[in-house]
Scaffold this motif. Structure first.
Motif, PDB file in Angstrom:
ATOM      1  N   SER A   1       0.928  -0.999  -0.047  1.00 16.78           N
ATOM      2  CA  SER A   1       0.113   0.012  -0.013  1.00 16.78           C
ATOM      3  C   SER A   1       0.860   1.225   0.087  1.00 16.78           C
ATOM      4  CB  SER A   1      -0.946   0.086   1.325  1.00 16.78           C
ATOM      5  OG  SER A   1      -1.603  -1.054   1.232  1.00 16.78           O
ATOM      6  N   LYS A   2       0.528   2.014  -1.045  1.00 16.96           N
ATOM      7  CA  LYS A   2       1.377   3.502  -0.882  1.00 16.96           C
ATOM      8  C   LYS A   2       0.239   4.406  -0.571  1.00 16.96           C
ATOM      9  CE  LYS A   2       4.771   2.189  -4.491  1.00 16.96           C
ATOM     10  NZ  LYS A   2       5.483   2.489  -5.499  1.00 16.96           N
ATOM     11  N   ILE A   3       0.831   5.468   0.257  1.00 17.02           N
ATOM     12  CA  ILE A   3       0.014   6.673   0.690  1.00 17.02           C
ATOM     13  C   ILE A   3       0.279   7.778  -0.412  1.00 17.02           C
ATOM     14  CG2 ILE A   3       0.023   8.254   2.566  1.00 17.02           C
ATOM     15  CD1 ILE A   3       1.280   6.464   4.134  1.00 17.02           C
ATOM     16  N   SER A   4      -1.158   8.352  -0.485  1.00 12.52           N
ATOM     17  CA  SER A   4      -1.233   9.326  -1.399  1.00 12.52           C
ATOM     18  C   SER A   4      -2.408  10.289  -0.405  1.00 12.52           C
ATOM     19  CB  SER A   4      -1.692   9.296  -2.551  1.00 12.52           C
ATOM     20  OG  SER A   4      -1.958  10.397  -3.361  1.00 12.52           O
ATOM     21  N   ILE A   5      -1.927  11.563  -0.132  1.00 15.52           N
ATOM     22  CA  ILE A   5      -2.838  12.390   1.020  1.00 15.52           C
ATOM     23  C   ILE A   5      -2.935  13.821   0.339  1.00 15.52           C
ATOM     24  CG2 ILE A   5      -3.063  13.127   3.168  1.00 15.52           C
ATOM     25  CD1 ILE A   5      -1.043  11.284   4.265  1.00 15.52           C
ATOM     26  N   ASN A   6      -4.128  13.973   0.201  1.00 14.68           N
ATOM     27  CA  ASN A   6      -4.674  15.276  -0.474  1.00 14.68           C
ATOM     28  C   ASN A   6      -5.787  16.079   0.023  1.00 14.68           C
ATOM     29  OD1 ASN A   6      -6.436  13.979  -1.639  1.00 14.68           O
ATOM     30  ND2 ASN A   6      -5.488  13.887  -3.683  1.00 14.68           N
ATOM     31  N   GLN A   7      -6.346  15.422   1.282  1.00 10.75           N
ATOM     32  CA  GLN A   7      -7.569  15.925   1.814  1.00 10.75           C
ATOM     33  C   GLN A   7      -7.663  15.443   3.259  1.00 10.75           C
ATOM     34  OE1 GLN A   7     -10.937  14.202  -0.215  1.00 10.75           O
ATOM     35  NE2 GLN A   7     -10.027  12.474  -0.813  1.00 10.75           N
ATOM     36  N   SER A   8      -8.745  15.909   3.928  1.00 10.28           N
ATOM     37  CA  SER A   8      -8.851  15.467   5.419  1.00 10.28           C
ATOM     38  C   SER A   8     -10.114  14.937   5.367  1.00 10.28           C
ATOM     39  CB  SER A   8      -8.530  16.838   6.325  1.00 10.28           C
ATOM     40  OG  SER A   8      -7.341  17.303   6.426  1.00 10.28           O
ATOM     41  N   VAL A   9     -10.534  13.723   5.515  1.00 11.92           N
ATOM     42  CA  VAL A   9     -11.883  13.333   5.532  1.00 11.92           C
ATOM     43  C   VAL A   9     -12.085  12.142   6.592  1.00 11.92           C
ATOM     44  CG1 VAL A   9     -12.347  13.794   3.074  1.00 11.92           C
ATOM     45  CG2 VAL A   9     -11.191  11.700   3.703  1.00 11.92           C
ATOM     46  N   ALA A  10     -11.112  12.043   7.686  1.00 14.97           N
ATOM     47  CA  ALA A  10     -11.007  11.215   8.788  1.00 14.97           C
ATOM     48  C   ALA A  10     -12.656  11.240   9.162  1.00 14.97           C
ATOM     49  CB  ALA A  10      -9.988  11.417   9.814  1.00 14.97           C
ATOM     50  N   GLY A  11     -13.123  10.104   9.392  1.00 14.68           N
ATOM     51  CA  GLY A  11     -14.291   9.892   9.754  1.00 14.68           C
ATOM     52  C   GLY A  11     -14.622   8.340   9.800  1.00 14.68           C
ATOM     53  N   ALA A  12     -15.783   8.049  10.547  1.00 15.59           N
ATOM     54  CA  ALA A  12     -16.418   6.738  10.246  1.00 15.59           C
ATOM     55  C   ALA A  12     -15.273   5.900  10.419  1.00 15.59           C
ATOM     56  CB  ALA A  12     -17.099   6.649   8.902  1.00 15.59           C
ATOM     57  N   ARG A  13     -14.380   6.261  11.571  1.00 14.87           N
ATOM     58  CA  ARG A  13     -13.546   5.211  11.842  1.00 14.87           C
ATOM     59  C   ARG A  13     -12.326   4.873  11.143  1.00 14.87           C
ATOM     60  NH1 ARG A  13     -18.233   1.744  14.765  1.00 14.87           N
ATOM     61  NH2 ARG A  13     -18.778   3.135  16.570  1.00 14.87           N
ATOM     62  N   THR A  14     -12.356   5.484   9.955  1.00 10.54           N
ATOM     63  CA  THR A  14     -11.213   5.467   9.034  1.00 10.54           C
ATOM     64  C   THR A  14     -11.036   6.784   8.159  1.00 10.54           C
ATOM     65  OG1 THR A  14     -10.367   4.087   7.247  1.00 10.54           O
ATOM     66  CG2 THR A  14     -12.664   4.832   7.011  1.00 10.54           C
ATOM     67  N   GLY A  15      -9.854   6.860   7.352  1.00 11.39           N
ATOM     68  CA  GLY A  15      -9.789   8.087   6.501  1.00 11.39           C
ATOM     69  C   GLY A  15      -8.539   8.566   6.828  1.00 11.39           C
TER      70      GLY A  15
ATOM     71  N   TYR B   1      -2.383 -13.224   6.807  1.00  6.70           N
ATOM     72  CA  TYR B   1      -2.129 -12.108   5.802  1.00  6.70           C
ATOM     73  C   TYR B   1      -0.832 -11.557   5.929  1.00  6.70           C
ATOM     74  CZ  TYR B   1      -7.136 -11.463   5.305  1.00  6.70           C
ATOM     75  OH  TYR B   1      -8.500 -11.578   4.899  1.00  6.70           O
ATOM     76  N   THR B   2      -0.284 -11.244   4.893  1.00  2.00           N
ATOM     77  CA  THR B   2       1.156 -10.572   4.868  1.00  2.00           C
ATOM     78  C   THR B   2       0.758  -9.233   4.534  1.00  2.00           C
ATOM     79  OG1 THR B   2       2.427 -12.338   4.587  1.00  2.00           O
ATOM     80  CG2 THR B   2       3.305 -10.173   3.981  1.00  2.00           C
ATOM     81  N   LEU B   3       1.061  -8.345   5.201  1.00  2.00           N
ATOM     82  CA  LEU B   3       0.974  -6.735   4.575  1.00  2.00           C
ATOM     83  C   LEU B   3       2.296  -5.875   4.771  1.00  2.00           C
ATOM     84  CD1 LEU B   3      -0.931  -4.317   4.357  1.00  2.00           C
ATOM     85  CD2 LEU B   3      -0.663  -3.967   6.959  1.00  2.00           C
ATOM     86  N   ALA B   4       2.700  -5.299   3.656  1.00  6.60           N
ATOM     87  CA  ALA B   4       3.780  -4.533   3.366  1.00  6.60           C
ATOM     88  C   ALA B   4       3.498  -3.362   3.030  1.00  6.60           C
ATOM     89  CB  ALA B   4       4.683  -5.348   1.955  1.00  6.60           C
ATOM     90  N   LEU B   5       4.168  -2.429   3.898  1.00  4.43           N
ATOM     91  CA  LEU B   5       3.440  -0.818   3.950  1.00  4.43           C
ATOM     92  C   LEU B   5       4.815  -0.096   3.352  1.00  4.43           C
ATOM     93  CD1 LEU B   5       1.455  -0.198   7.137  1.00  4.43           C
ATOM     94  CD2 LEU B   5       0.596  -0.382   4.858  1.00  4.43           C
ATOM     95  N   THR B   6       4.724   0.494   2.171  1.00  6.33           N
ATOM     96  CA  THR B   6       5.634   1.418   1.899  1.00  6.33           C
ATOM     97  C   THR B   6       5.206   2.913   2.037  1.00  6.33           C
ATOM     98  OG1 THR B   6       6.594  -0.217   0.214  1.00  6.33           O
ATOM     99  CG2 THR B   6       7.211   2.280  -0.140  1.00  6.33           C
ATOM    100  N   VAL B   7       6.208   3.447   2.857  1.00  2.00           N
ATOM    101  CA  VAL B   7       5.712   4.956   3.471  1.00  2.00           C
ATOM    102  C   VAL B   7       7.036   5.754   3.563  1.00  2.00           C
ATOM    103  CG1 VAL B   7       3.999   3.928   4.799  1.00  2.00           C
ATOM    104  CG2 VAL B   7       6.050   4.144   5.992  1.00  2.00           C
ATOM    105  N   PRO B   8       6.896   6.901   3.511  1.00  2.00           N
ATOM    106  CA  PRO B   8       8.264   7.828   3.987  1.00  2.00           C
ATOM    107  C   PRO B   8       8.828   7.432   5.183  1.00  2.00           C
ATOM    108  CG  PRO B   8       6.257   9.188   3.208  1.00  2.00           C
ATOM    109  CD  PRO B   8       5.681   7.789   3.496  1.00  2.00           C
ATOM    110  N   ALA B   9      10.370   7.732   5.083  1.00  2.00           N
ATOM    111  CA  ALA B   9      11.172   7.177   6.059  1.00  2.00           C
ATOM    112  C   ALA B   9      10.449   7.823   7.545  1.00  2.00           C
ATOM    113  CB  ALA B   9      12.331   7.630   5.683  1.00  2.00           C
ATOM    114  N   ASN B  10      10.033   8.953   7.574  1.00  2.00           N
ATOM    115  CA  ASN B  10       9.758   9.605   8.976  1.00  2.00           C
ATOM    116  C   ASN B  10       8.134   9.024   9.532  1.00  2.00           C
ATOM    117  OD1 ASN B  10       8.318  11.008   6.835  1.00  2.00           O
ATOM    118  ND2 ASN B  10       8.254  12.819   7.961  1.00  2.00           N
ATOM    119  N   TYR B  11       7.579   8.243   8.668  1.00  5.59           N
ATOM    120  CA  TYR B  11       6.412   7.836   9.109  1.00  5.59           C
ATOM    121  C   TYR B  11       6.397   6.576  10.246  1.00  5.59           C
ATOM    122  CZ  TYR B  11       3.209  10.310   6.197  1.00  5.59           C
ATOM    123  OH  TYR B  11       2.509  11.347   5.557  1.00  5.59           O
ATOM    124  N   VAL B  12       5.701   6.561  11.226  1.00  3.34           N
ATOM    125  CA  VAL B  12       5.551   5.555  12.088  1.00  3.34           C
ATOM    126  C   VAL B  12       4.255   4.720  11.776  1.00  3.34           C
ATOM    127  CG1 VAL B  12       5.316   4.956  14.626  1.00  3.34           C
ATOM    128  CG2 VAL B  12       6.659   6.986  14.084  1.00  3.34           C
TER     129      VAL B  12
END
Length: 470
Positions: A2-16, A57-68
């Motif tokens: 999964s790759k992160i692409s963020i351009n809006q703020s829609v956190a709600g309904a327990r996800t986002g 399940y195996t989950l591989a997350l590719t994220v910027p180096a400064n992400y936790v």
């Protein structure tokens, strides 16, 4: 991957997402459940959650180096990529879902606990702006919940549990359960140390961890029988909070302003759920109020009433057997009844038919009380066994039992003079709507007036407190 692409703020309904914060729940296609010779083809409904099966399940997350990051499963490896990103890999077995979160502003705290015969790693992901003083509340609530529920219903089966506290601008992502991961709530803030008496952190933490048993071990179908999920979770929450704190102040403890979690459920039950069945499809409830009050509150009170009627020493082992029998499968209300009956050695039709599958109501009232005679009437349509407490002028107390089969029960023939009669003195029958007419004094008593005065004083103080907090 999964790759992160963020351009809006829609956190709600327990996800986002919210700026650079990500809480990814319900993010991938899920296979329909094939159970008992049929596929579940009911579409998703907004007031329930997904019905899913178990897998590894195996989950591989590719994220910027400064992400936790945090996710369902145990962290296996972290690889630094040539472009400066990192790939974090997780592995999970016997889970019905996978969720993950990523944010550069998380701080991480860990604790290893021995709970109900198993060692579990707790990982807390919290905003850096949240001081570490709150960590103990999260860890303590989580550890005690895993210990208590593990002893009551079977040991937590996974090696890790991740506790996620969303940032203030993504609070909608809080209050949700996923396998091996729960999203929680920020502590409330209040002046003069009053927030310490508000058990918000503990309530949300206990409730979401309770879901690690249902539906995340017993994958019930929340769309069709939501009470098996949410009703059980809040029943378990009521039990755990009532063990950690005094039961009458397990939710709120601000001097004279107190409230127990069970009391909150009774208030919601009286508001909307008295005449609603439990085993009922979520999409057929008339409103979200009816749904919530029935599924959460009536579900809680029904299970508490059944436990107190049967006795905890018999009920809890029978519930543990139910979990052992149905773990990693999809039980229904009928399966719960059949399992309890097999372990208890008695039919429970008298209970399940009116309260789970029907709309029965328990209601008793004391209609007469003199020194040598008292009368109790059943005004509800359910004949429910009930205890009756008798207090005499010389200080003696006695108990009588009534099966409620008739509409009227007369008591007499005792030694001395009766002072007070009280139906259900232990408050075991949580599903009885009106308790105000369950007791009567032979002579007028100042106790009700004193209690009313105390409540009025509490309301005045609450109003003053609201002014301070506003």
């Amino acid at each position: 991957m999964s790759k992160i692409s963020i351009n809006q703020s829609v956190a709600g309904a327990r996800t986002g997402v919210a700026d650079d914060y990500v809480m990814a729940g319900q993010w991938y296609p899920k296979l329909a459940v094939y159970d008992r010779g049929a596929w579940d083809i009911e579409p998703w409904h907004a007031n329930s959650e997904f019905f899913a099966d178990f897998g590894s399940y195996t989950l591989a997350l590719t994220v910027p180096a400064n992400y936790v990051t945090g996710a369902t499963g145990a962290r296996q490896d972290t690889t630094v990529n040539p472009d400066g990103s990192q790939t974090v890999t997780y592995w999970a077995e016997s889970v019905s879902d996978v969720a993950w979160t990523a944010w550069p502003q998380y701080r991480t705290a860990r604790r290893v606990v021995d709970v109900a015969g198993r060692t579990v790693e707790l990982e807390l992901l919290a905003p850096r702006t949240l001081g570490t003083s709150a960590d103990e509340r999260y860890f303590s609530a989580a550890g005690q919940t895993l210990e208590l529920l593990g002893n009551w219903f079977g040991t937590y089966p996974w090696p890790k549990l991740t506790l996620v506290v969303p940032p203030p601008d993504a609070l909608g992502a809080g209050g949700m359960e996923y396998p091996m991961l729960v999203t929680l709530a920020l502590p409330v803030s209040a002046p003069f140390g009053l927030a310490q008496g508000v058990h918000d952190v503990e309530t949300v933490t206990v409730h979401e961890i309770a879901h690690q048993w249902v539906p995340l071990q017993l994958a019930t179908n929340e769309g069709r029988e939501a009470w098996l999920d949410e009703g059980f979770a809040d029943y378990a929450t009521t039990r755990v909070l009532g063990t950690i704190f005094p039961p009458d102040r397990s939710l709120l403890d601000l001097g004279p302003l107190r409230m127990g979690y069970e009391e909150l459920h009774r208030a919601q039950y009286l508001a909307a759920a008295v005449k609603q069945p439990l085993a009922y499809p979520s999409w057929q409830y008339g409103s979200f109020l009816d749904y919530g009050a029935t599924v959460y509150s009536k579900g809680t009170l029904v299970l508490l009433t059944l436990e107190r009627t049967i006795g905890s020493e018999r009920f809890l082992p029978a519930m543990k057997t139910y979990f052992d029998r149905w773990r990693w499968r999809h039980p229904t209300s009928a399966d719960l009844q059949q399992s309890l009956e097999g372990d208890l050695g008695t039919s429970l039709d008298w209970f399940f038919k009116p309260f789970v599958f029907g709309t029965g109501v328990v209601e008793y009232r004391v209609t007469d009380a003199t020194a040598d005679r008292a009368v109790v009437e059943r005004t509800g349509d359910v004949a429910f066994p009930v205890s009756i407490g008798l207090t005499f002028t010389d200080g003696r107390t006695e108990r009588a039992s009534w099966d409620g089969a008739s509409e009227r029960f007369q008591l007499s023939g005792w030694q001395g003079s009766l002072q007070r009669i009280q139906v259900d003195p232990d408050r075991a029958v949580g599903v009885e709507p009106n308790r105000l007419d369950d007791g009567r004094d032979v002579a007028p008593s100042l106790v009700p007036l004193t209690a009313l005065a105390a409540r009025l004083l509490g309301l005045v103080q609450a109003a003053l407190l609201a002014g301070l907090l506003g």
